[in-house]
Design a protein around this motif. Structure first.
Motif, PDB file in Angstrom:
ATOM      1  N   ARG A   1       0.783  -1.239   0.000  1.00 55.25           N
ATOM      2  CA  ARG A   1       0.000   0.000   0.000  1.00 55.25           C
ATOM      3  C   ARG A   1       0.812   1.285   0.000  1.00 55.25           C
ATOM      4  O   ARG A   1       0.304   2.335  -0.378  1.00 55.25           O
ATOM      5  CB  ARG A   1      -0.951  -0.005   1.196  1.00 55.25           C
ATOM      6  CG  ARG A   1      -2.152  -0.907   0.955  1.00 55.25           C
ATOM      7  CD  ARG A   1      -3.227  -0.706   1.983  1.00 55.25           C
ATOM      8  NE  ARG A   1      -4.226   0.285   1.624  1.00 55.25           N
ATOM      9  CZ  ARG A   1      -5.263   0.066   0.838  1.00 55.25           C
ATOM     10  NH1 ARG A   1      -5.418  -1.103   0.285  1.00 55.25           N
ATOM     11  NH2 ARG A   1      -6.132   1.018   0.596  1.00 55.25           N
ATOM     12  N   CYS A   2       2.064   1.235   0.448  1.00 53.59           N
ATOM     13  CA  CYS A   2       2.827   2.483   0.562  1.00 53.59           C
ATOM     14  C   CYS A   2       3.318   2.934  -0.814  1.00 53.59           C
ATOM     15  O   CYS A   2       3.958   2.169  -1.525  1.00 53.59           O
ATOM     16  CB  CYS A   2       4.008   2.286   1.493  1.00 53.59           C
ATOM     17  SG  CYS A   2       5.059   3.735   1.597  1.00 53.59           S
TER      18      CYS A   2
ATOM     19  N   CYS B   1      -1.218   9.361   6.694  1.00 57.37           N
ATOM     20  CA  CYS B   1      -1.079   8.369   5.621  1.00 57.37           C
ATOM     21  C   CYS B   1      -2.353   8.289   4.780  1.00 57.37           C
ATOM     22  O   CYS B   1      -3.416   7.958   5.287  1.00 57.37           O
ATOM     23  CB  CYS B   1      -0.754   6.990   6.191  1.00 57.37           C
ATOM     24  SG  CYS B   1      -0.565   5.755   4.874  1.00 57.37           S
ATOM     25  N   PRO B   2      -2.254   8.606   3.479  1.00 58.07           N
ATOM     26  CA  PRO B   2      -3.450   8.614   2.642  1.00 58.07           C
ATOM     27  C   PRO B   2      -3.776   7.263   2.015  1.00 58.07           C
ATOM     28  O   PRO B   2      -4.812   7.115   1.375  1.00 58.07           O
ATOM     29  CB  PRO B   2      -3.100   9.628   1.553  1.00 58.07           C
ATOM     30  CG  PRO B   2      -1.620   9.503   1.398  1.00 58.07           C
ATOM     31  CD  PRO B   2      -1.061   9.052   2.732  1.00 58.07           C
TER      32      PRO B   2
ATOM     33  N   ARG C   1       5.226   5.714  -0.987  1.00 60.21           N
ATOM     34  CA  ARG C   1       6.360   6.571  -0.622  1.00 60.21           C
ATOM     35  C   ARG C   1       6.028   8.048  -0.757  1.00 60.21           C
ATOM     36  O   ARG C   1       6.857   8.840  -1.209  1.00 60.21           O
ATOM     37  CB  ARG C   1       7.577   6.234  -1.485  1.00 60.21           C
ATOM     38  CG  ARG C   1       7.940   4.772  -1.430  1.00 60.21           C
ATOM     39  CD  ARG C   1       8.856   4.398  -2.568  1.00 60.21           C
ATOM     40  NE  ARG C   1       9.216   2.993  -2.502  1.00 60.21           N
ATOM     41  CZ  ARG C   1       8.481   2.033  -3.001  1.00 60.21           C
ATOM     42  NH1 ARG C   1       7.342   2.300  -3.590  1.00 60.21           N
ATOM     43  NH2 ARG C   1       8.876   0.786  -2.897  1.00 60.21           N
ATOM     44  N   CYS C   2       4.802   8.400  -0.393  1.00 63.34           N
ATOM     45  CA  CYS C   2       4.418   9.806  -0.500  1.00 63.34           C
ATOM     46  C   CYS C   2       5.097  10.641   0.566  1.00 63.34           C
ATOM     47  O   CYS C   2       5.076  11.865   0.498  1.00 63.34           O
ATOM     48  CB  CYS C   2       2.903   9.951  -0.400  1.00 63.34           C
ATOM     49  SG  CYS C   2       2.278   9.737   1.272  1.00 63.34           S
ATOM     50  N   GLN C   3       5.697   9.993   1.564  1.00 64.75           N
ATOM     51  CA  GLN C   3       6.514  10.646   2.604  1.00 64.75           C
ATOM     52  C   GLN C   3       5.699  11.541   3.539  1.00 64.75           C
ATOM     53  O   GLN C   3       6.270  12.352   4.266  1.00 64.75           O
ATOM     54  CB  GLN C   3       7.662  11.458   1.984  1.00 64.75           C
ATOM     55  CG  GLN C   3       8.486  10.712   0.951  1.00 64.75           C
ATOM     56  CD  GLN C   3       9.280   9.556   1.520  1.00 64.75           C
ATOM     57  OE1 GLN C   3       9.537   9.488   2.712  1.00 64.75           O
ATOM     58  NE2 GLN C   3       9.657   8.600   0.682  1.00 64.75           N
ATOM     59  N   ARG C   4       4.382  11.395   3.506  1.00 61.21           N
ATOM     60  CA  ARG C   4       3.594  12.234   4.422  1.00 61.21           C
ATOM     61  C   ARG C   4       3.845  11.849   5.875  1.00 61.21           C
ATOM     62  O   ARG C   4       3.868  12.705   6.752  1.00 61.21           O
ATOM     63  CB  ARG C   4       2.103  12.124   4.079  1.00 61.21           C
ATOM     64  CG  ARG C   4       1.777  12.823   2.776  1.00 61.21           C
ATOM     65  CD  ARG C   4       0.311  12.772   2.465  1.00 61.21           C
ATOM     66  NE  ARG C   4      -0.454  13.566   3.425  1.00 61.21           N
ATOM     67  CZ  ARG C   4      -1.707  13.919   3.247  1.00 61.21           C
ATOM     68  NH1 ARG C   4      -2.338  13.576   2.155  1.00 61.21           N
ATOM     69  NH2 ARG C   4      -2.327  14.618   4.154  1.00 61.21           N
TER      70      ARG C   4
ATOM     71  N   PRO D   1       8.524   3.810   5.133  1.00 59.94           N
ATOM     72  CA  PRO D   1       8.923   4.419   6.410  1.00 59.94           C
ATOM     73  C   PRO D   1       9.456   3.423   7.431  1.00 59.94           C
ATOM     74  O   PRO D   1       8.949   2.322   7.570  1.00 59.94           O
ATOM     75  CB  PRO D   1       7.607   5.025   6.906  1.00 59.94           C
ATOM     76  CG  PRO D   1       6.552   4.155   6.318  1.00 59.94           C
ATOM     77  CD  PRO D   1       7.062   3.744   4.968  1.00 59.94           C
TER      78      PRO D   1
ATOM     79  N   LEU E   1      -0.513   2.835   6.808  1.00 59.15           N
ATOM     80  CA  LEU E   1      -0.579   2.943   8.263  1.00 59.15           C
ATOM     81  C   LEU E   1      -2.042   3.147   8.620  1.00 59.15           C
ATOM     82  O   LEU E   1      -2.688   4.015   8.047  1.00 59.15           O
ATOM     83  CB  LEU E   1       0.244   4.141   8.759  1.00 59.15           C
ATOM     84  CG  LEU E   1       1.694   4.233   8.282  1.00 59.15           C
ATOM     85  CD1 LEU E   1       2.352   5.499   8.837  1.00 59.15           C
ATOM     86  CD2 LEU E   1       2.480   3.015   8.720  1.00 59.15           C
TER      87      LEU E   1
END
Ligand code: SF4
Ligand code: SF4
Ligand code: SF4
Ligand code: SF4
Ligand code: SF4
Ligand code: SF4
Lengths: 276, 285
Positions: free
Chosen positions: B94-95, B144-145, B97-100, B125, B149
């Motif tokens: 799902r990640c 996390c969009p 890597r938008c780094q939010r 992360p 998470l």
């Protein structure tokens, strides 16, 4: 000279700087990946459930493209930034051209032919193949596989590796590998944008809507002052996509990234942004 | 889309047909295909060069996907993830890597994974308790969009478990140091045995990392590359290190902290209730 190019470099750098500033200010704005239609689709197939929270950002980005054209590509995307920064005097555009109008030279002394007839166009079909393959692979391996190659992901990956270095003093190989991959994709695979980029597939679809929206701005030469009939091909010569604003069809304008080089260089300022 | 494909395959045929009698190279063929576009016969099609590039990109993606899956499965890693990460497979799927989450953490604990052999995990992360510890503010989970998470995950209240490193912890050989036990905000998570050595209660510990942050071993000991820097480290509950009861040696920690347990998942909820027993008054550094 090249005022617009420097302006585009400035805007794209400002976006990177803003993301970095958000990191140090602890504002969770996210990278461009938070708006990406490809990431949205990849996650949906890789994890088997739709990440609905991403959808508003994705739709907003596509709405901007539908309204203003593929301005993301010219003004924001790190791929174009890399080209504008390191591409020499005539960085290439989406279609892999150098901004030196292939059709203009064929005139053999007399007035040149229609540059739009000689253009290479971006290919939704090629980008569609890449998109289909990357979704199939993501479905099988259960992670978003294209993100490992995406120039946008590589640019932000480098940025955040640098910010991690400042905070933890732990360097990683990506500080070398990511920029090298980015430069290779932009300068060795010159047709990345025209034939591969799967974001371009979505942007291309939105651009099809854009060229049909009567109120959406598109660069068109005003026939009253345009010197096309006198043999001027300046707009096509400066255009990174080889588009001639005097004769462009909607299909040609689909590839326009709104870079505004044509508007800047037209000798009679005939290029206007109009809905047509 | 379908129509375009038909047109473009027709174009490719035309291109190769024109090029073949000349014994032309692929580049010549591409030029011919471009010429076909130039003549305006296939306005929406794909040039041969574009088709070749798209095919090559597809092949690279298939190869990279296979290699990535192989790397992920051989590494079997269990990184220390932010709260709300369900398990490695879920996070990797799902990640994007938008780094939010990285931006959200007020203490800069959340950092992107560096590039290693386990390359599909790059940029996702992980927690680094070098200069801070997690107070479960949950800003990373809120940010996390993608659902990588989430509030529902067992780790939302329990990030991991602290492991004492017997050859690095000062209390183990010199004695006298009680910093981690004094500072741990969860009552009973670190207890001292009759020789004054810290022991972690694996059920109560929620992996906040305060003990790892404050451990003074690096400043008390001369640098020794053969031992871990700190005397206590938080590891993922899915890791093999978490499965070993009691303290670890530096070598064991090195080997096991990122190795996933084969029975991964069974122990992850053991301490989920521990957050309830957190002391609220623990002051930050
Ligand atoms: S086509 Fe893709 S890589 Fe190229 S400028 Fe647009 S978004 Fe960036
Ligand atoms: S890395 Fe590229 S494809 Fe992946 S989410 Fe980001 S912009 Fe989209
Ligand atoms: S038509 Fe004008 S604005 Fe559009 S890409 Fe070409 S030069 Fe840029
Ligand atoms: S819960 Fe808060 S302190 Fe802990 S990692 Fe997330 S953002 Fe950082
Ligand atoms: S906020 Fe979520 S999707 Fe974005 S990098 Fe963090 S875990 Fe990944
Ligand atoms: S990680 Fe936190 S809860 Fe666990 S022992 Fe260390 S200080 Fe206590």
């Amino acid at each position: 000279m090249n005022k617009m190019r420097y302006l585009r470099i400035g805007v794209a750098l400002a976006v990177l700087a803003a993301v970095l500033a958000c990191t140090f200010a602890h504002v969770p704005a996210g990278t461009l990946c938070a708006l990406c239609p490809v990431g949205f689709a990849e996650i949906a197939v890789a994890s088997g459930s739709v990440p609905w929270a991403l959808l508003p950002g994705v739709l907003a980005l596509l709405a901007v493209v539908a309204l203003l054209g593929r301005v993301f590509c010219s003004w924001v995307c790190p791929t174009s930034l890399t080209r504008n920064l390191f591409g020499g005097r005539t960085p290439r555009g989406l279609t892999g051209r150098t901004g030196t109008c292939a059709g203009c030279a064929t005139g053999a002394g007399s007035a040149a032919g229609d540059p739009n007839a000689a253009r290479t166009r971006s290919s939704l079909a090629a980008q569609g193949i890449v998109l289909a393959v990357l979704l199939a692979v993501s479905l099988v391996v259960h992670f978003p596989v294209f993100c490992l190659f995406c120039p946008i992901g590589l640019a932000f990956g480098t940025l955040f590796a640098a910010s991690r270095l400042l905070i933890t003093w732990q360097p990683g190989w990506e500080l070398i590998v990511f920029p090298a991959m980015l430069l290779a994709e932009v300068f060795l695979l010159r047709r990345w944008c025209a034939a591969i980029c799967p974001l371009g597939f979505f942007f291309g679809l939105a651009a099809k809507l854009h060229v049909r929206l009567p109120f959406a701005p598109k660069p068109r030469a005003d026939a009253a002052t345009c010197l096309y009939a006198e043999g001027c091909r300046t707009c096509a010569t400066v255009c990174p996509e080889d588009i001639c604003d005097a004769t462009a069809t909607p299909r040609d304008l689909e590839d326009c990234t709104g870079c505004l080089d044509c508007k800047e260089h037209c000798p009679t300022k005939a290029v206007k942004l109009t809905g047509k | 889309m379908q129509g375009m494909k038909e047109k473009s395959s027709g174009q490719a045929t035309a291109g190769s047909g024109a090029a073949a009698p000349l014994g032309a190279s692929a580049a010549d063929g591409a030029t011919r295909a471009d010429d076909a576009t130039r003549s305006g016969r296939r306005p929406a099609g794909m040039s041969r060069r574009q088709f070749v590039m798209a095919g090559a990109a597809g092949a690279v993606l298939v190869g990279a996907g296979g290699l990535g899956a192989f790397a992920r499965d051989t590494a079997q890693a269990a990184y220390l993830r932010p709260p709300g990460a369900e398990d490695e497979a879920h996070l990797l799927a799902r990640c994007d890597r938008c780094q939010r989450c990285v931006q959200a953490c007020p203490y800069d604990l959340v950092q992107p994974r560096p590039l290693t052999w386990d390359f599909p995990a790059v940029g996702t992360p992980e927690l680094i308790y070098k200069d801070g510890y997690c107070d479960f503010c949950m800003k990373c989970v809120e940010a996390c969009p993608t659902g990588a998470l989430s509030w529902d995950a067992p780790s939302a209240a329990n990030i991991g478990v602290a492991k004492v490193v017997s050859d690095a912890c000062v209390a183990w050989d010199w004695g006298g140091c009680t910093v981690c036990a004094d500072r741990c905000p969860v009552e009973g998570a670190i207890t001292l045995d009759d020789r004054g050595r810290p022991h972690v209660d694996e059920v109560l510990c929620d992996g906040c990392g305060l003990c790892e942050m404050v451990c003074p071993a690096p400043s008390l000991r001369a640098y020794d590359a053969s031992t871990a820097e700190k005397g206590i480290y938080v590891v993922s509950r899915q890791s093999a290190a978490a499965a070993v009861p009691g303290a670890l040696t530096s070598a064991e920690l090195e080997e096991l902290c990122r190795t996933r347990r084969t029975d991964a998942g069974t122990g992850t909820t053991a301490g989920a209730g521990a957050a309830g027993s957190r002391e609220k008054g623990g002051s930050r550094e």
